[in-house]
Design a protein around this motif. Sequence first.
Motif, PDB file in Angstrom:
ATOM      1  N   VAL A 158      -2.226  18.847   2.083  1.00 39.60           N
ATOM      2  CA  VAL A 158      -2.406  17.408   2.232  1.00 39.60           C
ATOM      3  C   VAL A 158      -3.531  16.985   1.293  1.00 39.60           C
ATOM      4  CG1 VAL A 158      -2.920  15.508   3.806  1.00 39.60           C
ATOM      5  CG2 VAL A 158      -1.628  17.493   4.629  1.00 39.60           C
ATOM      6  N   ALA A 159      -3.152  16.371   0.178  1.00 39.29           N
ATOM      7  CA  ALA A 159      -4.147  15.946  -0.807  1.00 39.29           C
ATOM      8  C   ALA A 159      -4.864  14.679  -0.374  1.00 39.29           C
ATOM      9  CB  ALA A 159      -3.484  15.734  -2.161  1.00 39.29           C
ATOM     10  N   ALA A 160      -4.197  13.846   0.424  1.00 37.79           N
ATOM     11  CA  ALA A 160      -4.813  12.613   0.901  1.00 37.79           C
ATOM     12  C   ALA A 160      -4.063  12.133   2.134  1.00 37.79           C
ATOM     13  CB  ALA A 160      -4.801  11.538  -0.181  1.00 37.79           C
ATOM     14  N   ALA A 214      -6.533  15.631   5.525  1.00 35.63           N
ATOM     15  CA  ALA A 214      -6.673  16.051   4.136  1.00 35.63           C
ATOM     16  C   ALA A 214      -7.240  17.461   4.083  1.00 35.63           C
ATOM     17  CB  ALA A 214      -7.573  15.082   3.384  1.00 35.63           C
ATOM     18  N   GLY A 215      -6.650  18.288   3.231  1.00 32.99           N
ATOM     19  CA  GLY A 215      -7.058  19.679   3.093  1.00 32.99           C
ATOM     20  C   GLY A 215      -6.229  20.644   3.896  1.00 32.99           C
ATOM     21  N   ASP A 216      -5.478  20.155   4.904  1.00 31.72           N
ATOM     22  CA  ASP A 216      -4.634  21.035   5.714  1.00 31.72           C
ATOM     23  C   ASP A 216      -3.408  21.462   4.903  1.00 31.72           C
ATOM     24  OD1 ASP A 216      -6.336  20.736   7.826  1.00 31.72           O
ATOM     25  OD2 ASP A 216      -5.077  19.296   8.913  1.00 31.72           O
ATOM     26  N   ASP A 272       1.333  20.748  -4.323  1.00 27.58           N
ATOM     27  CA  ASP A 272       1.342  22.196  -4.362  1.00 27.58           C
ATOM     28  C   ASP A 272      -0.102  22.703  -4.265  1.00 27.58           C
ATOM     29  OD1 ASP A 272       2.964  24.787  -5.248  1.00 27.58           O
ATOM     30  OD2 ASP A 272       1.047  24.764  -6.341  1.00 27.58           O
ATOM     31  N   PRO A 273      -0.366  23.726  -3.446  1.00 25.05           N
ATOM     32  CA  PRO A 273      -1.749  24.208  -3.288  1.00 25.05           C
ATOM     33  C   PRO A 273      -2.384  24.665  -4.592  1.00 25.05           C
ATOM     34  CG  PRO A 273      -0.345  25.081  -1.550  1.00 25.05           C
ATOM     35  CD  PRO A 273       0.564  24.416  -2.541  1.00 25.05           C
TER      36      PRO A 273
END
Length: 313
Positions: free
Chosen positions: A10-12, A89-91, A27-28
């Motif tokens: 989740v970028a945002a 975000a970040g997950d 994509d990570p």
Amino acid sequence: MAPRRMRAVVAARAEAGEGVAAFVLKDPDGWELPPFRPGAHLDLYLPGGLVRTYSLVNDPAENDRYVIAVKREAQGRGGSAFLCDRLAAGDEIGIGLPRGGLPLGPQPQVFIAGGIGVTPFLSAASALVRQGRRDVMLHVIARGAPPLAERIAPLVAAGLAQVHDTRAGLRPLLGDLLAPFAGTGAAACCGPAALIDAFEAATRDWPADRVHVERFVPPPLEAPREAQDYRLVLARTGGEIAVPAGASMLEALAAHGIDIPHSCCGGICGLCKVGWIEGVPLHRDRALSPQERETSLLACVALSAGPRLVVDL
């Protein structure tokens, strides 16, 4: 064959309307993502085995991200609550490959959206506008400010969208909204059942290939009289399963340890698509095209009109 799954980050995350959250998935490792068609669907794999499907709202030209919008449904089955309440975000989250899309032809296009039903049409409108198309109109019907208002605003400014606030007045007559497109255009609708019923009534005399409906909730289904008890034959393993007339193929497979990915269980999301080889399936879904039905069925709603049905499992 099990659907391919990928990991996304989740970028945002942002609020996108009353009870609506928008998520930007990437994509990570920063790679480009698989392409998708306008109005395509994305499967999200959630804790506890839940799979939920959402429309991609961004332009398919954005190959580094998938953007979805989720309305929290307090009376839902838990997927939207998890996403809106816990995903940040970040997950990381599991996703499938984008599936399907809207049948956008050369005809003028009119989209009728009820509330969060605007999601597939934002992607479609963005793609058409990028191609230089001006024969596009998006009508958004909502109580108060619509979801994803920031994405709708540029289309309104360009004269390609109208927002109809039912708190300020009555819902517009769909016949009036569709009339400029009735002769040569194509129409699509997504939203609550009452809106879809009105849309289907207004387009009853349109050619079937120029009318498209996307549903939030599967419609009630009854087993047709031609449905029979049948033997479900698994072509790859040679197994056979007895399925009573009207019973769920999906549940029959699960009872024998064969887990088919599924979400809606009502024939509208298309996740449980299975190839069929022999027999006479009864397709009760609202997701597959006539061409797809020649080789595929949806296990959640398909029945059999004959005593034997062979599937590619």
